[in-house]
Design a protein around this motif. Structure first.
Motif, PDB file in Angstrom:
ATOM      1  N   ASN A  65       0.820  -1.216   0.000  1.00  0.00           N
ATOM      2  CA  ASN A  65       0.000   0.000   0.000  1.00  0.00           C
ATOM      3  C   ASN A  65       0.853   1.265   0.000  1.00  0.00           C
ATOM      4  O   ASN A  65       0.385   2.340   0.385  1.00  0.00           O
ATOM      5  CB  ASN A  65      -0.922   0.002   1.213  1.00  0.00           C
ATOM      6  N   PHE A  66       2.122   1.147  -0.417  1.00  0.00           N
ATOM      7  CA  PHE A  66       3.000   2.319  -0.402  1.00  0.00           C
ATOM      8  C   PHE A  66       2.549   3.369  -1.413  1.00  0.00           C
ATOM      9  O   PHE A  66       2.836   4.550  -1.257  1.00  0.00           O
ATOM     10  CB  PHE A  66       4.444   1.898  -0.695  1.00  0.00           C
ATOM     11  N   TYR A  67       1.818   2.919  -2.472  1.00  0.00           N
ATOM     12  CA  TYR A  67       1.366   3.882  -3.475  1.00  0.00           C
ATOM     13  C   TYR A  67       0.349   4.871  -2.890  1.00  0.00           C
ATOM     14  O   TYR A  67       0.141   5.959  -3.433  1.00  0.00           O
ATOM     15  CB  TYR A  67       0.749   3.146  -4.673  1.00  0.00           C
ATOM     16  N   GLU A  68      -0.302   4.487  -1.782  1.00  0.00           N
ATOM     17  CA  GLU A  68      -1.251   5.407  -1.157  1.00  0.00           C
ATOM     18  C   GLU A  68      -0.526   6.643  -0.607  1.00  0.00           C
ATOM     19  O   GLU A  68      -1.097   7.739  -0.580  1.00  0.00           O
ATOM     20  CB  GLU A  68      -2.017   4.694  -0.048  1.00  0.00           C
ATOM     21  N   ILE A  69       0.705   6.466  -0.144  1.00  0.00           N
ATOM     22  CA  ILE A  69       1.493   7.614   0.326  1.00  0.00           C
ATOM     23  C   ILE A  69       1.718   8.596  -0.813  1.00  0.00           C
ATOM     24  O   ILE A  69       1.572   9.817  -0.651  1.00  0.00           O
ATOM     25  CB  ILE A  69       2.833   7.125   0.903  1.00  0.00           C
ATOM     26  N   TYR A  70       2.040   8.048  -1.979  1.00  0.00           N
ATOM     27  CA  TYR A  70       2.251   8.910  -3.147  1.00  0.00           C
ATOM     28  C   TYR A  70       0.953   9.622  -3.532  1.00  0.00           C
ATOM     29  O   TYR A  70       0.955  10.788  -3.926  1.00  0.00           O
ATOM     30  CB  TYR A  70       2.761   8.061  -4.317  1.00  0.00           C
ATOM     31  N   GLY A  71      -0.186   8.914  -3.404  1.00  0.00           N
ATOM     32  CA  GLY A  71      -1.466   9.531  -3.715  1.00  0.00           C
ATOM     33  C   GLY A  71      -1.803  10.680  -2.778  1.00  0.00           C
ATOM     34  O   GLY A  71      -2.320  11.725  -3.213  1.00  0.00           O
ATOM     35  N   ASP A  72      -1.528  10.511  -1.486  1.00  0.00           N
ATOM     36  CA  ASP A  72      -1.790  11.606  -0.540  1.00  0.00           C
ATOM     37  C   ASP A  72      -0.924  12.827  -0.857  1.00  0.00           C
ATOM     38  O   ASP A  72      -1.388  13.978  -0.773  1.00  0.00           O
ATOM     39  CB  ASP A  72      -1.521  11.119   0.887  1.00  0.00           C
ATOM     40  N   GLU A  73       0.330  12.580  -1.208  1.00  0.00           N
ATOM     41  CA  GLU A  73       1.204  13.700  -1.556  1.00  0.00           C
ATOM     42  C   GLU A  73       0.737  14.418  -2.830  1.00  0.00           C
ATOM     43  O   GLU A  73       0.901  15.628  -2.974  1.00  0.00           O
ATOM     44  CB  GLU A  73       2.641  13.199  -1.744  1.00  0.00           C
ATOM     45  N   MET A  74       0.131  13.651  -3.763  1.00  0.00           N
ATOM     46  CA  MET A  74      -0.369  14.277  -4.989  1.00  0.00           C
ATOM     47  C   MET A  74      -1.478  15.283  -4.667  1.00  0.00           C
ATOM     48  O   MET A  74      -1.532  16.372  -5.247  1.00  0.00           O
ATOM     49  CB  MET A  74      -0.906  13.206  -5.948  1.00  0.00           C
ATOM     50  N   ILE A  75      -2.383  14.908  -3.763  1.00  0.00           N
ATOM     51  CA  ILE A  75      -3.485  15.809  -3.410  1.00  0.00           C
ATOM     52  C   ILE A  75      -2.943  17.106  -2.808  1.00  0.00           C
ATOM     53  O   ILE A  75      -3.363  18.218  -3.173  1.00  0.00           O
ATOM     54  CB  ILE A  75      -4.444  15.102  -2.442  1.00  0.00           C
ATOM     55  N   ILE A  76      -2.009  16.964  -1.891  1.00  0.00           N
ATOM     56  CA  ILE A  76      -1.444  18.155  -1.236  1.00  0.00           C
ATOM     57  C   ILE A  76      -0.716  19.035  -2.248  1.00  0.00           C
ATOM     58  O   ILE A  76      -0.845  20.269  -2.251  1.00  0.00           O
ATOM     59  CB  ILE A  76      -0.501  17.713  -0.096  1.00  0.00           C
ATOM     60  N   THR A  77       0.047  18.409  -3.132  1.00  0.00           N
ATOM     61  CA  THR A  77       0.810  19.180  -4.119  1.00  0.00           C
ATOM     62  C   THR A  77      -0.108  19.904  -5.095  1.00  0.00           C
ATOM     63  O   THR A  77       0.163  21.047  -5.496  1.00  0.00           O
ATOM     64  CB  THR A  77       1.765  18.243  -4.881  1.00  0.00           C
ATOM     65  N   ALA A  78      -1.220  19.240  -5.511  1.00  0.00           N
ATOM     66  CA  ALA A  78      -2.158  19.884  -6.443  1.00  0.00           C
ATOM     67  C   ALA A  78      -2.754  21.146  -5.820  1.00  0.00           C
ATOM     68  O   ALA A  78      -2.912  22.186  -6.493  1.00  0.00           O
ATOM     69  CB  ALA A  78      -3.259  18.902  -6.832  1.00  0.00           C
ATOM     70  N   LYS A  79      -3.091  21.075  -4.526  1.00  0.00           N
ATOM     71  CA  LYS A  79      -3.596  22.275  -3.851  1.00  0.00           C
ATOM     72  C   LYS A  79      -2.547  23.384  -3.836  1.00  0.00           C
ATOM     73  O   LYS A  79      -2.852  24.567  -4.085  1.00  0.00           O
ATOM     74  CB  LYS A  79      -4.013  21.924  -2.427  1.00  0.00           C
ATOM     75  N   ASN A  80      -1.312  23.003  -3.541  1.00  0.00           N
ATOM     76  CA  ASN A  80      -0.247  24.000  -3.450  1.00  0.00           C
ATOM     77  C   ASN A  80       0.054  24.641  -4.802  1.00  0.00           C
ATOM     78  O   ASN A  80       0.450  25.820  -4.871  1.00  0.00           O
ATOM     79  CB  ASN A  80       1.022  23.369  -2.882  1.00  0.00           C
TER      80      ASN A  80
END
Length: 976
Positions: free
Chosen positions: A396-411
């Motif tokens: 489930n390590f890809y979920e970490i990458y997915g969470d970072e994508m959401i934060i980066t898109a907002k930024n």
């Protein structure tokens, strides 16, 4: 019913024509007389010749035998020997057609006569005579058999007297129910005056049980007497068997003495050599084991060293190898009792370190400056981390990458807004604090540039994510490919080992130490696959053991599982070479599911970018900003959003519907506003239209010409020319002149705006089609109300609706009808096949327009019809000629022609005057009939003919009507 056991199966007869079975052997012709009958002939009695083939009454009592044979009633009734059947018996059920029929003889069977048996009778007749003599000499067996049957039946009858409860296999007096059934309690009760009676009853019960016992003992004795011969035969065989066993024992004893001598002379020395060889091999193994322990002792420092350089995969491989060595080759070593748990804790620590490292990598990768660079950040580090996480089943390590994508898109959006606001001097960030409010203060060009910047950043952002996720998926596919190759290799090895695993085990007897002799040849006799396990640690018997200070040499490393944990090198798409071990412990299904989840993560990245873009649009649309955009601005916005949507679909390979849905929603609002503005404009134009022929500016003529050349769009604004072209009176459309009003010219331009909007925004094609249909229907209905319905008298203030107004309205409608097929083809080319049903709106509109045009023509005819009715009703046939009535009629016809000739085409003018002439002839005919003027050549007829000739000459003298066929002869009544 049944015959005796010794009787012949063929019926006996004293007649000379009887036939008997031919015996195969003459020596068996006479059978000895048996002394005792055998009740159970299936049991052996010691003499094979005494066995009988007839069924036994005891053994065969539960299966069908010849003794159960019977004759059924239908067989008796259907006797073929009867000369004639009773017709009333069979025909009652089977019908009157049931009669005797002759059976046709078969062509394949020969006709057998008595002569065919003549030779057999000659051979059997002497034997029959001998048989008759033997019957007279020997006592018949039938008597004996009848006695045997009688005895058997009697014993069977006696046994039936014994109650069935004694015959049950589970008979036990311990059971209370069985005990009460065998010994009823009433037989032992002494209460009251029944003592004597109970005593007698008890005595009777005792005698009955004794009787049952006697019956059973008699039957047992009888059975024993029948089998006495077999018992003595078995005793004789027992003595012979004991003699055979005694001889066999002596032979075995002699063989053992010989084997003992051979063992002392030939085997003891060789076995001692083998034992020494085993001892030497065990010493070598112990030495290698100590070297292995020394290597294992260095595991923890080595792991710490690997972790300091972020070599997680190497550290995990070392821990896994050490764990396997501890469980297999060093199991039970006291000094290593805590090493396994320590390595497990160290492995858990590595798991946490890898997850934290991957989270840091994802954050650094996604938060890099979004330049036009899609290179992967530290690909070797990423590949190493992914291999380590797969090895530890952290799927489930890809979920970490997915969470970072959401934060980066907002930024990304936030940073773009901040950068744009900081460059606009009109926005005071100290007064307007909120970022959303600052964004709403931008005008459309500023906001459009901001949106374009956000889309470009998101595009680079998605390309970077795609490159990273493709690298991760390639690692997963490398592991999957390695798993499949390993599976194929194992299947091949199993097939080969099944062929080559025939090992000689003839000398594999145990020695005094409890080991197999074949262990001494473990170095040379092992199969090739298993020999690789010890070839690097164990030396041959003739070589010297390596010194104790060589612990760190490569041949002394923990390679005990080299046959199981083979490694192979693979190269990722970025050119990074990695060693893949076989201990991933992941199934193909898990790897495929992980690869699909990573691909789904790329789709989620596209959805995230679209969702953030939608929120950005909705934040700007709160004050109705997007609804206030003009057509050019909204088209530019739509094209920008469509381009971004297509870019994301090309990058991610899947459609995201959120931004497309938001665009469609805004497009619907735009369409509603667009349509309402133009419908309101058309309504105002119609309300102010005076229905007079308008001049056609040159730009409208150019617009029509471009449509005629297949370009259905508004022409671009050209710079002012040195010579301005003058407007014309007519609009030339494909060679035809159209007199029109100013409202229709603007309507054509509005229609082209609808078509161009469809080209610019394809997603609103269906809505635009519906709105355009509504606009055309509105023009038709409103123009009908204003002209035919005389609504223009009140709205505009016209004094009357003239024939010129009617003709001009008809010609305007014809111009719109001319463009409806072109508009229909334009929309049809942009609709999906399943949406073609919407094109029926144009068919309905065309029909409505044609009906309107026909009503205008009918109105023009009705105007002249009422005039004819008024003038001809006062017509009198008298001098002078032409009469005032006909002069007035010709004057009105000339005015009508003058009003419509320049507006309508010549063909339509001729058709209209033909209908007017028909109305004129009808009224004139009715008036002549009323005046009783007939075509008789009289004076009245001459006056009428002169008036008609005047009318005909004046009408044909009008422009374009000279060849009109008036057919004035129809005004006279036809003579019958």
């Amino acid at each position: 019913m049944a015959s005796s056991h010794s009787s012949s199966p063929v019926p006996q007869s004293k007649s000379s024509d009887a036939f008997f079975k031919k015996e195969m052997d003459a020596t068996k012709r006479f059978r000895p007389v048996q002394s005792l009958p055998d009740v159970c002939p299936k049991e052996p009695t010691g003499d094979p010749s005494n066995l009988c083939d007839s069924p036994s009454l005891v053994v065969d009592q539960h299966r069908w035998t010849i003794y159960h044979s019977k004759v059924n009633l239908p067989a008796a009734l259907n006797d073929p020997r009867l000369a004639k059947r009773e017709s009333d018996f069979f025909t009652k059920t089977w019908g009157v057609d049931f009669v005797d029929t002759e059976v046709t003889p078969s062509f394949y069977l020969p006709q057998i006569t008595k002569e065919h048996f003549a030779l057999y009778q000659q051979e059997i007749t002497p034997r029959e005579k001998v048989h008759e003599r033997c019957k007279n000499i020997y006592t018949p067996k039938d008597t004996f058999d009848r006695t045997l049957l009688h005895t058997h039946d009697k014993s069977r009858t006696d046994l039936e007297q014994v109650p069935k409860i004694f015959m049950k296999p589970d008979f036990a007096l311990e059971d209370s129910l069985t005990f009460n059934a065998v010994l009823p309690w009433s037989h032992f009760s002494t209460a009251g005056g029944k003592g004597n009676r109970d005593a007698a009853s008890s005595k009777l019960l005792q005698e009955k049980l004794s009787h049952y016992l006697d019956i059973v003992e008699v039957n047992i004795a009888h059975q024993i007497s029948l089998r006495s011969e077999a018992f003595f035969h078995a005793m004789t065989s027992q003595h012979e068997l004991q003699d055979y066993l005694r001889k066999t024992s002596q032979a075995v004893k002699l063989l053992r003495e010989k084997i003992s001598k051979i063992d002392k002379v030939m085997c003891e020395g060789s076995l001692r050599v083998l034992r020494l060889s085993l001892t030497r091999n065990n010493c070598i193994k112990a030495y290698n084991k100590l070297k292995l322990m020394a290597t294992v002792h260095q595991t923890q420092p080595t792991v710490q060293l690997l972790l300091s350089t972020s070599e997680f995969v190497g550290a995990l491989d070392l821990i896994a190898t050490t764990q396997e060595v501890l469980q297999q080759e060093l199991q039970g070593i006291h000094s290593f009792r805590h090493l396994g748990s320590q390595l497990c804790e160290l492995e858990k620590l590595i798991d946490k370190m890898m997850i934290a490292e991957f989270s840091t990598y994802a954050r650094n990768d996604l938060n890099r400056p979004l330049e036009d660079d899609c290179q992967i950040l530290e690909e070797e580090r990423l590949v190493s981390l992914v291999f380590g996480l797969l090895k530890q089943r952290k799927l489930n390590f890809y979920e970490i990458y997915g969470d970072e994508m959401i934060i980066t898109a907002k930024n990304i959006i936030k940073q773009c807004v901040v950068n744009t606001v900081s460059q606009i001097e009109e926005i005071d960030t100290e007064v307007v604090v909120k970022l959303a409010d600052q964004m709403r203060m931008m005008n459309f060009p500023q906001w459009f540039d901001l949106l374009k910047n956000i889309f470009s950043k998101f595009t680079i952002f998605l390309k970077r994510i795609k490159a990273t996720l493709n690298t991760i998926r390639s690692v997963v596919f490398l592991v999957l490919d390695k798993n499949q190759k390993t599976t194929d290799l194992e299947d091949t090895l199993q097939k080969n080992s099944a062929k080559d695993s025939t090992v000689d085990t003839e000398v594999a007897y145990l020695t005094h130490e409890g080991m197999f002799i074949s262990d001494a040849f473990s170095e040379g006799d092992l199969p090739p696959v298993a020999a690789d396990t010890t070839s690097q640690r164990n030396t041959s018997p003739n070589s010297e053991p390596c010194s104790s200070d060589s612990v760190s040499e490569p041949e002394c490393t923990t390679d005990s599982s080299s046959s199981k944990e083979q490694t192979s090198s693979s190269v990722t798409p970025g050119g990074v070479e990695m060693m893949i071990s076989d201990d991933m412990k992941l199934t193909d299904l898990e790897l495929v599911r992980l690869a699909n989840n990573i691909q789904e993560l790329l789709y989620n990245a596209s959805d995230i970018c679209h969702d953030r873009s939608v929120k950005f649009l909705m934040a700007r649309a709160k004050d109705g900003f997007l609804e206030k955009l003009n057509s050019n601005e909204f088209v530019a916005l739509s094209r920008l959003m469509e381009g971004f949507i297509l870019d994301t679909e090309q990058i991610c390979g899947r459609k995201s519907m959120s931004l497309r849905g938001a665009l469609q929603s805004q497009a619907n609002r735009f369409v509603n506003r667009f349509h309402e503005e133009r419908k309101t404009k058309l309504s105002l134009l119609l309300d102010n239209e005076r229905w007079k022929q308008a001049e056609v500016p040159a730009e409208f003529q150019d617009l029509v010409d471009s449509v005629s050349h297949g370009r259905i769009s508004l022409p671009e604004k050209k710079p002012a020319a040195t010579e301005e072209r003058k407007p014309t009176d007519f609009l030339i459309v494909e060679g035809q002149k159209y007199a029109t009003v100013g409202t229709v010219l603007l309507l054509i331009r509005i229609i082209l705006e609808y078509c161009q909007c469809v080209d610019n925004i394809p997603s609103i094609t269906t809505d635009m089609l519906t709105r355009l249909s509504d606009l055309l229907k509105y023009f038709n209905s409103r123009s009908c109300q204003l002209v035919l319905g005389a609504g223009a008298l009140q709205v505009v203030g016209l004094k009357t609706i003239t024939t010129k107004n009617l003709a001009l309205s008809s010609r305007c409608l014809q111009l719109i009808v001319h463009y409806i097929p072109i508009i229909r083809a334009h929309f049809e080319a942009r609709l999906q096949p399943k949406q073609f049903s919407m094109l029926r709106h144009f068919d309905h509109i065309t029909k409505d327009y044609h009906d309107h045009i026909a009503e205008i023509s009918a109105k023009l005819v009705a105007i002249m019809d009422s005039l004819f009715d008024k003038l001809l009703s006062k017509y009198e046939v008298k001098a002078p000629v032409p009469s005032a009535c006909f002069r007035n009629i010709c004057k009105q016809m000339a005015k009508m022609h003058e009003a419509i000739y320049d507006l309508l085409p010549e063909e339509q003018t001729q058709m209209l005057f033909l209908r007017i002439n028909a109305s004129y002839k009808l009224h004139l005919k009715r008036q002549l009939a009323h005046l009783n003027v007939v075509n008789d050549g009289g004076p009245l007829n001459g006056l009428v003919t002169s008036d008609v000739a005047f009318y005909t000459g004046n009408l044909q003298a009008l422009k374009g009507l000279n060849n009109l066929d008036l057919n004035m002869a129809e005004i006279w009544e036809q003579k019958r």
